[in-house]
Scaffold this motif. Structure first.
Motif, PDB file in Angstrom:
ATOM      1  N   ALA A 222       0.841  -1.199   0.000  1.00  0.00           N
ATOM      2  CA  ALA A 222       0.000   0.000   0.000  1.00  0.00           C
ATOM      3  C   ALA A 222       0.877   1.250   0.000  1.00  0.00           C
ATOM      4  O   ALA A 222       2.085   1.187   0.237  1.00  0.00           O
ATOM      5  N   LEU A 223       0.266   2.385  -0.270  1.00  0.00           N
ATOM      6  CA  LEU A 223       1.002   3.649  -0.233  1.00  0.00           C
ATOM      7  C   LEU A 223       1.221   4.091   1.206  1.00  0.00           C
ATOM      8  O   LEU A 223       0.355   3.908   2.062  1.00  0.00           O
ATOM      9  N   SER A 224       2.360   4.699   1.437  1.00  0.00           N
ATOM     10  CA  SER A 224       2.639   5.328   2.725  1.00  0.00           C
ATOM     11  C   SER A 224       1.906   6.664   2.776  1.00  0.00           C
ATOM     12  O   SER A 224       1.311   7.102   1.785  1.00  0.00           O
ATOM     13  N   ALA A 225       1.979   7.348   3.904  1.00  0.00           N
ATOM     14  CA  ALA A 225       1.372   8.683   4.011  1.00  0.00           C
ATOM     15  C   ALA A 225       2.009   9.619   2.988  1.00  0.00           C
ATOM     16  O   ALA A 225       1.316  10.393   2.316  1.00  0.00           O
ATOM     17  N   THR A 226       3.314   9.546   2.835  1.00  0.00           N
ATOM     18  CA  THR A 226       4.007  10.356   1.826  1.00  0.00           C
ATOM     19  C   THR A 226       3.538   9.967   0.434  1.00  0.00           C
ATOM     20  O   THR A 226       3.317  10.825  -0.422  1.00  0.00           O
ATOM     21  N   GLY A 227       3.362   8.678   0.195  1.00  0.00           N
ATOM     22  CA  GLY A 227       2.896   8.204  -1.096  1.00  0.00           C
ATOM     23  C   GLY A 227       1.512   8.716  -1.442  1.00  0.00           C
ATOM     24  O   GLY A 227       1.225   9.059  -2.595  1.00  0.00           O
ATOM     25  N   ARG A 228       0.636   8.782  -0.458  1.00  0.00           N
ATOM     26  CA  ARG A 228      -0.707   9.318  -0.710  1.00  0.00           C
ATOM     27  C   ARG A 228      -0.630  10.795  -1.097  1.00  0.00           C
ATOM     28  O   ARG A 228      -1.342  11.251  -1.996  1.00  0.00           O
ATOM     29  N   LYS A 229       0.266  11.550  -0.459  1.00  0.00           N
ATOM     30  CA  LYS A 229       0.463  12.961  -0.828  1.00  0.00           C
ATOM     31  C   LYS A 229       1.033  13.073  -2.240  1.00  0.00           C
ATOM     32  O   LYS A 229       0.641  13.950  -3.011  1.00  0.00           O
ATOM     33  N   GLN A 230       1.970  12.171  -2.586  1.00  0.00           N
ATOM     34  CA  GLN A 230       2.530  12.168  -3.938  1.00  0.00           C
ATOM     35  C   GLN A 230       1.446  11.872  -4.967  1.00  0.00           C
ATOM     36  O   GLN A 230       1.395  12.510  -6.030  1.00  0.00           O
ATOM     37  N   ALA A 231       0.592  10.904  -4.684  1.00  0.00           N
ATOM     38  CA  ALA A 231      -0.493  10.554  -5.609  1.00  0.00           C
ATOM     39  C   ALA A 231      -1.444  11.734  -5.788  1.00  0.00           C
ATOM     40  O   ALA A 231      -1.904  12.005  -6.905  1.00  0.00           O
TER      41      ALA A 231
END
Length: 172
Positions: free
Chosen positions: A28-37
């Motif tokens: 799954a996406l990390s918190a940073t990954g969700r912001k990147q998405a």
């Protein structure tokens, strides 16, 4: 050289955006990954993308979801399609011949399912460079395993011409 590996074979596509999935935590996406998405969605909300291709992994689907939502909020109809990685490539992700085969197969899928479209491919650090090569971009691209925010755009051209190429690094 196989026909699917030349710029002429990709000319039916209007444009191809390619991005590695956002930062992950497991699958799954990390918190940073969700912001990147979310940042990617903001960048592409007016891009004209009508088809988004992801692999079978949750991290690619989660990266694509905000983009799809942003495009649809702007009035586009967007479909999510699959470019699943075969088991042999999952077992040998650095195998050059398997990557080349995957790249050619991905381009063939784009030509068959999304001709004359603007598409987004959300892939992986090894598959995005393989697809770029199969689309006719001759210069090798390397995505470091710790890079999650590089966006590429390729504009296919007629036979004998290099495709138009643009890269935005560190968009998030």
């Amino acid at each position: 050289m196989l026909a699917a590996n030349s710029p002429a074979s990709a000319v039916a596509l209007r444009a191809v955006y390619l991005v590695r999935h956002a930062e992950k935590d497991g699958d799954a996406l990390s918190a940073t990954g969700r912001k990147q998405a979310d940042k990617l969605a903001d960048l592409l909300k007016n891009s004209g993308v009508t088809s988004i291709y992801t692999s079978q992994f949750e991290r690619t689907r989660q990266t694509a979801a905000p983009v799809k939502a942003a495009l649809e909020a702007a009035g586009s109809h967007v479909q999510i399609l699959s470019l699943d990685l075969p088991t042999t490539l999952l077992e040998h992700p650095e195998d050059a011949s398997l990557l080349a085969s995957y790249g050619r197969s991905a381009v063939q899928t784009l030509q068959e399912k999304s001709p004359d479209e603007i598409v987004l491919i959300v892939g992986h650090d090894v598959t995005i460079p393989a697809i770029l090569l199969a689309l006719g971009y001759a210069s090798p691209v390397r995505i470091d395993p710790t890079e999650f925010d590089r966006l590429f755009q390729l504009i296919p051209r007629a036979a004998g011409s290099s495709p138009g190429f643009w890269e935005l690094t560190h968009y998030a």
